[in-house]
Write a protein that holds these residues in place. Structure first.
Motif, PDB file in Angstrom:
ATOM      1  N   VAL A 195       0.877  -1.176   0.000  1.00  0.00           N
ATOM      2  CA  VAL A 195       0.000   0.000   0.000  1.00  0.00           C
ATOM      3  C   VAL A 195       0.907   1.217   0.000  1.00  0.00           C
ATOM      4  CG1 VAL A 195      -1.609   1.373   1.383  1.00  0.00           C
ATOM      5  CG2 VAL A 195      -1.953  -1.076   1.179  1.00  0.00           C
ATOM      6  N   SER A 196       0.508   2.253  -0.740  1.00  0.00           N
ATOM      7  CA  SER A 196       1.272   3.505  -0.700  1.00  0.00           C
ATOM      8  C   SER A 196       0.325   4.693  -0.610  1.00  0.00           C
ATOM      9  CB  SER A 196       2.177   3.645  -1.934  1.00  0.00           C
ATOM     10  OG  SER A 196       1.411   3.796  -3.097  1.00  0.00           O
ATOM     11  N   GLU A 197       0.828   5.757  -0.017  1.00  0.00           N
ATOM     12  CA  GLU A 197       0.102   7.025   0.079  1.00  0.00           C
ATOM     13  C   GLU A 197       0.981   8.112  -0.521  1.00  0.00           C
ATOM     14  OE1 GLU A 197      -0.948   7.857   4.134  1.00  0.00           O
ATOM     15  OE2 GLU A 197      -2.000   5.949   4.374  1.00  0.00           O
ATOM     16  N   THR A 198       0.384   8.933  -1.367  1.00  0.00           N
ATOM     17  CA  THR A 198       1.106  10.032  -2.002  1.00  0.00           C
ATOM     18  C   THR A 198       0.230  11.278  -1.956  1.00  0.00           C
ATOM     19  OG1 THR A 198       2.046   8.421  -3.539  1.00  0.00           O
ATOM     20  CG2 THR A 198       2.380  10.728  -4.078  1.00  0.00           C
ATOM     21  N   ARG A 199       0.853  12.410  -1.717  1.00  0.00           N
ATOM     22  CA  ARG A 199       0.136  13.692  -1.694  1.00  0.00           C
ATOM     23  C   ARG A 199       0.677  14.573  -2.815  1.00  0.00           C
ATOM     24  NH1 ARG A 199      -2.473  13.541   3.179  1.00  0.00           N
ATOM     25  NH2 ARG A 199      -1.476  12.348   4.825  1.00  0.00           N
ATOM     26  N   PHE A 200      -0.248  15.224  -3.527  1.00  0.00           N
ATOM     27  CA  PHE A 200       0.108  16.144  -4.604  1.00  0.00           C
ATOM     28  C   PHE A 200      -0.463  17.509  -4.289  1.00  0.00           C
ATOM     29  CE2 PHE A 200      -0.078  11.909  -6.390  1.00  0.00           C
ATOM     30  CZ  PHE A 200       1.086  11.834  -7.127  1.00  0.00           C
ATOM     31  N   ASP A 201       0.307  18.569  -4.579  1.00  0.00           N
ATOM     32  CA  ASP A 201      -0.196  19.920  -4.354  1.00  0.00           C
ATOM     33  C   ASP A 201      -1.137  20.331  -5.479  1.00  0.00           C
ATOM     34  OD1 ASP A 201       1.362  20.776  -6.526  1.00  0.00           O
ATOM     35  OD2 ASP A 201       2.844  21.804  -5.281  1.00  0.00           O
ATOM     36  N   GLY A 202      -1.609  21.554  -5.441  1.00  0.00           N
ATOM     37  CA  GLY A 202      -2.559  22.057  -6.428  1.00  0.00           C
ATOM     38  C   GLY A 202      -2.013  22.104  -7.847  1.00  0.00           C
ATOM     39  N   ARG A 203      -0.690  22.034  -8.002  1.00  0.00           N
ATOM     40  CA  ARG A 203      -0.082  22.019  -9.338  1.00  0.00           C
ATOM     41  C   ARG A 203       0.170  20.605  -9.833  1.00  0.00           C
ATOM     42  NH1 ARG A 203       5.107  25.105  -8.091  1.00  0.00           N
ATOM     43  NH2 ARG A 203       4.817  23.858  -6.228  1.00  0.00           N
ATOM     44  N   GLY A 204      -0.130  19.596  -8.993  1.00  0.00           N
ATOM     45  CA  GLY A 204       0.100  18.208  -9.381  1.00  0.00           C
ATOM     46  C   GLY A 204       1.490  17.699  -9.056  1.00  0.00           C
ATOM     47  N   ILE A 205       2.240  18.443  -8.246  1.00  0.00           N
ATOM     48  CA  ILE A 205       3.598  18.054  -7.882  1.00  0.00           C
ATOM     49  C   ILE A 205       3.562  17.247  -6.590  1.00  0.00           C
ATOM     50  CG2 ILE A 205       5.883  18.910  -7.213  1.00  0.00           C
ATOM     51  CD1 ILE A 205       5.286  21.350  -9.015  1.00  0.00           C
ATOM     52  N   ALA A 206       4.226  16.092  -6.594  1.00  0.00           N
ATOM     53  CA  ALA A 206       4.264  15.242  -5.405  1.00  0.00           C
ATOM     54  C   ALA A 206       4.907  15.981  -4.239  1.00  0.00           C
ATOM     55  CB  ALA A 206       5.024  13.953  -5.702  1.00  0.00           C
ATOM     56  N   GLN A 207       4.310  15.839  -3.077  1.00  0.00           N
ATOM     57  CA  GLN A 207       4.813  16.470  -1.860  1.00  0.00           C
ATOM     58  C   GLN A 207       5.660  15.461  -1.099  1.00  0.00           C
ATOM     59  OE1 GLN A 207       3.970  20.009  -1.237  1.00  0.00           O
ATOM     60  NE2 GLN A 207       3.875  19.381  -3.369  1.00  0.00           N
ATOM     61  N   GLY A 208       6.871  15.258  -1.574  1.00  0.00           N
ATOM     62  CA  GLY A 208       7.773  14.285  -0.972  1.00  0.00           C
ATOM     63  C   GLY A 208       7.607  12.918  -1.613  1.00  0.00           C
ATOM     64  N   LEU A 209       8.360  11.969  -1.085  1.00  0.00           N
ATOM     65  CA  LEU A 209       8.284  10.602  -1.591  1.00  0.00           C
ATOM     66  C   LEU A 209       7.018   9.931  -1.074  1.00  0.00           C
ATOM     67  CD1 LEU A 209      11.981   9.529  -1.007  1.00  0.00           C
ATOM     68  CD2 LEU A 209      10.889  10.085  -3.190  1.00  0.00           C
ATOM     69  N   PRO A 210       6.477   8.974  -1.817  1.00  0.00           N
ATOM     70  CA  PRO A 210       5.318   8.244  -1.302  1.00  0.00           C
ATOM     71  C   PRO A 210       5.703   7.464  -0.046  1.00  0.00           C
ATOM     72  CG  PRO A 210       5.719   7.727  -3.625  1.00  0.00           C
ATOM     73  CD  PRO A 210       6.878   8.524  -3.142  1.00  0.00           C
ATOM     74  N   SER A 211       4.763   7.319   0.860  1.00  0.00           N
ATOM     75  CA  SER A 211       4.938   6.420   2.002  1.00  0.00           C
ATOM     76  C   SER A 211       4.421   5.067   1.546  1.00  0.00           C
ATOM     77  CB  SER A 211       4.120   6.907   3.201  1.00  0.00           C
ATOM     78  OG  SER A 211       4.573   8.172   3.615  1.00  0.00           O
ATOM     79  N   ALA A 212       5.162   3.998   1.812  1.00  0.00           N
ATOM     80  CA  ALA A 212       4.759   2.669   1.330  1.00  0.00           C
ATOM     81  C   ALA A 212       4.997   1.623   2.412  1.00  0.00           C
ATOM     82  CB  ALA A 212       5.534   2.314   0.070  1.00  0.00           C
ATOM     83  N   TRP A 213       4.145   0.610   2.420  1.00  0.00           N
ATOM     84  CA  TRP A 213       4.211  -0.457   3.406  1.00  0.00           C
ATOM     85  C   TRP A 213       3.983  -1.810   2.722  1.00  0.00           C
ATOM     86  CZ3 TRP A 213       1.639   4.087   3.826  1.00  0.00           C
ATOM     87  CH2 TRP A 213       1.917   4.906   4.928  1.00  0.00           C
ATOM     88  N   PRO A 214       4.718  -2.844   3.142  1.00  0.00           N
ATOM     89  CA  PRO A 214       4.339  -4.198   2.727  1.00  0.00           C
ATOM     90  C   PRO A 214       3.110  -4.595   3.553  1.00  0.00           C
ATOM     91  CG  PRO A 214       6.296  -4.271   4.117  1.00  0.00           C
ATOM     92  CD  PRO A 214       5.948  -2.817   3.908  1.00  0.00           C
ATOM     93  N   VAL A 215       2.142  -5.254   2.927  1.00  0.00           N
ATOM     94  CA  VAL A 215       0.881  -5.553   3.619  1.00  0.00           C
ATOM     95  C   VAL A 215       0.379  -6.957   3.293  1.00  0.00           C
ATOM     96  CG1 VAL A 215       0.134  -3.139   3.637  1.00  0.00           C
ATOM     97  CG2 VAL A 215      -0.569  -4.624   1.758  1.00  0.00           C
ATOM     98  N   ASN A 216      -0.576  -7.369   4.081  1.00  0.00           N
ATOM     99  CA  ASN A 216      -1.419  -8.520   3.781  1.00  0.00           C
ATOM    100  C   ASN A 216      -2.823  -7.969   3.618  1.00  0.00           C
ATOM    101  OD1 ASN A 216       0.478 -10.676   4.010  1.00  0.00           O
ATOM    102  ND2 ASN A 216       0.425 -10.396   6.233  1.00  0.00           N
ATOM    103  N   GLY A 217      -3.529  -8.442   2.615  1.00  0.00           N
ATOM    104  CA  GLY A 217      -4.892  -7.970   2.408  1.00  0.00           C
ATOM    105  C   GLY A 217      -5.408  -8.356   1.046  1.00  0.00           C
ATOM    106  N   THR A 218      -6.619  -7.870   0.741  1.00  0.00           N
ATOM    107  CA  THR A 218      -7.249  -8.176  -0.544  1.00  0.00           C
ATOM    108  C   THR A 218      -8.018  -6.976  -1.068  1.00  0.00           C
ATOM    109  OG1 THR A 218      -9.243  -9.017   0.533  1.00  0.00           O
ATOM    110  CG2 THR A 218      -7.568 -10.649  -0.043  1.00  0.00           C
ATOM    111  N   CYS A 219      -8.191  -6.965  -2.376  1.00  0.00           N
ATOM    112  CA  CYS A 219      -9.109  -6.047  -3.041  1.00  0.00           C
ATOM    113  C   CYS A 219     -10.095  -6.900  -3.824  1.00  0.00           C
ATOM    114  CB  CYS A 219      -8.386  -5.117  -4.015  1.00  0.00           C
ATOM    115  SG  CYS A 219      -7.569  -3.717  -3.248  1.00  0.00           S
ATOM    116  N   LEU A 220     -11.365  -6.524  -3.777  1.00  0.00           N
ATOM    117  CA  LEU A 220     -12.409  -7.221  -4.511  1.00  0.00           C
ATOM    118  C   LEU A 220     -13.100  -6.223  -5.431  1.00  0.00           C
ATOM    119  CD1 LEU A 220     -14.108  -9.805  -4.946  1.00  0.00           C
ATOM    120  CD2 LEU A 220     -15.569  -9.025  -3.068  1.00  0.00           C
ATOM    121  N   VAL A 221     -13.233  -6.583  -6.693  1.00  0.00           N
ATOM    122  CA  VAL A 221     -13.917  -5.750  -7.681  1.00  0.00           C
ATOM    123  C   VAL A 221     -15.034  -6.592  -8.267  1.00  0.00           C
ATOM    124  CG1 VAL A 221     -13.682  -4.461  -9.842  1.00  0.00           C
ATOM    125  CG2 VAL A 221     -11.742  -4.590  -8.261  1.00  0.00           C
ATOM    126  N   GLU A 222     -16.278  -6.130  -8.102  1.00  0.00           N
ATOM    127  CA  GLU A 222     -17.413  -6.842  -8.694  1.00  0.00           C
ATOM    128  C   GLU A 222     -18.609  -5.913  -8.805  1.00  0.00           C
ATOM    129  OE1 GLU A 222     -18.268 -10.240  -6.296  1.00  0.00           O
ATOM    130  OE2 GLU A 222     -18.787  -9.073  -4.541  1.00  0.00           O
TER     131      GLU A 222
END
Length: 176
Positions: free
Chosen positions: A126-153
């Protein structure tokens, strides 16, 4: 016409036809069977019924868009986009995983995809990223190794993940 020393003249139309025939002989049969489809692209769901939380809070907050990105068949990125604190700013929460057996990859053509039925992904990060009003990333993304699932239906997307360090995320979006 093209002329090569010691060779017959080749007409441009004949050259194009010969190139096409040669290309079809070199392509694997599954590439020809796709009929112009690629294995990559994006599907997007805009929803008034979207919510997710970020690592620093278990409280959910609204989001507006969910994007499913398939960079190659079998791999899936699920991104929930929400408005940031300042005008035009965006918070992005992305779940990354591999489709479980029995889940069909999205069908993609010209980088636009369509889910072909129920998909379930086993998450790896999972990662989290923040962008300012100009679309520029505010620092590096924060990322974590995880266990989990996504379901699309059926026009619904739901993801749940937990990091070994204790952070937990839930995100979901539906269309009425």
């Amino acid at each position: 016409m093209l002329s090569f020393p010691g060779r017959r003249l080749v007409r441009p139309a004949g050259l194009a036809l010969a190139s096409m025939l040669l290309a079809t002989q070199l392509l694997p049969p599954q590439a020809l069977a796709r009929g112009g489809q690629e294995g990559f692209g994006r599907w997007e769901l805009r929803s008034d019924h979207c919510k997710r939380n970020l690592a620093e809070s278990l409280a959910t907050s609204p989001c507006q868009v969910v994007q499913l990105d398939q960079r190659q068949e079998g791999l899936l990125n699920v991104t929930f986009l929400a408005r940031g604190a300042e005008k035009g700013a965006i918070n992005q929460l992305t779940f990354v995983g591999e489709l479980k057996p029995g889940s069909l990859a999205m069908r993609c053509a010209q980088a636009r995809c369509t889910p072909q039925g129920s998909m379930q992904a086993q998450l790896s990060s999972v990662s989290e990223t923040r962008f300012d009003g100009r679309g520029i990333a505010q620092g590096l993304p924060s990322a974590w190794p995880v266990n989990g699932t996504c379901l699309v239906e059926d026009r619904q997307v739901r993801c749940e993940a937990k990091a070994l360090s204790g952070e937990a995320w839930t995100a979901e979006a539906t269309t009425p």
